[in-house]
Scaffold this active site. Sequence first.
Site: not given
Ligand code: 2GW
Ligand code: MN
Length: 296
Positions: A65, A67-69, A156-157, A178, A246, A290
Amino acid sequence: KCSLESGSMLNLDNSVDASLDLRSRHDVQTCTPWKAPIIWDGMFDPDLYDRTHQREGSSVALTVFAVGRYLDAYLEAFLQSAERHFMLGLPVTYYVFTDQPEKIPHIKLGPQRRLKVLQVQRASRWQDISMMRMKTIADTIESDIRHQSKYVFCFDVDQVFSGRFGPEALGESVALLHAYYYRLPKRLYTYDRNPKSVAYMENGDFYYHAAVFGGSWESVKALTETCYKSIMEDKKNNVEALWHDESHLNKYMLLNKPSRVLSPEYCWDPDIGYRTDIHISRLLWAPKDYSRLRSF
Ligand code: 2GW
Ligand code: MN
């Protein structure tokens, strides 16, 4: 002791598993209590896995995914690196879910590799973007993936492939240790401990990372459907699990043990620094800003 020899269901996971050398890594746990292998570098012959899966006609769908930024920030590096390291030699279909299909970067794909772009709505809360992936993946397995690919891997992307991520990672149901928790005592695992959430659990086997999970399309469909239903049940009750999707994934894997577990070599955070047991990093966390990415 982990016995991958004759008879067990897990052995049917993949006929080449009998060649896994569980004793070749004495410094790490290579087998779960329910006798699923934990895949570490040095335990397997990469060429044998490549040949066997090619012969068996294995095919893989990768979902991601952006999405957005996150599209501009991560997608191109993710896909370019996947072209160099992910399941080379097998047919691979990328499923990229985005709210901005017109902005998908052009990537030159190798033979037997395809990319499909699917439009999704952008949820207003980031927690929902992350959690709603479960529903979208389940729907897409049903409508498309199950007719194309035997296996599905969901990523995750915000990460970059940096070493072979090959068919040794394929199995009926696959979860990832993890990087932050694999050496910590269980009481520090960040499971959801709120009894009001469906994700509630006190004790589990491992702390799994939702950035990578996979398996046969049947088992990934069951996982994503169940996690989605649990997330909706929580919403109805006005609760949200501590680590969102998660937490639900960890609860699912407690009740439905994975048949294969990937070591943190399959998703490593370079900020952790040098560890003697990490012989290779196959996928690396990308640096995250972040304040910039989450301010919407
Ligand atoms: C996510 C958090 C805050 C702001 C934006 C986003 C966001 C996530 C976004 O704006 N657009 C988007 O495409 N995503 C998708 O969701 C993207 O593929 C991203 O890798 C995924 C999970 O968000 P991420 O990578 O910021 O979360 P992490 O790295 O803190 O991930 C762990 O915790 C998450 C739950 O809070 C999920 O379980 C994730 O799979 C975990 O690795
Ligand atoms: Mn991630």
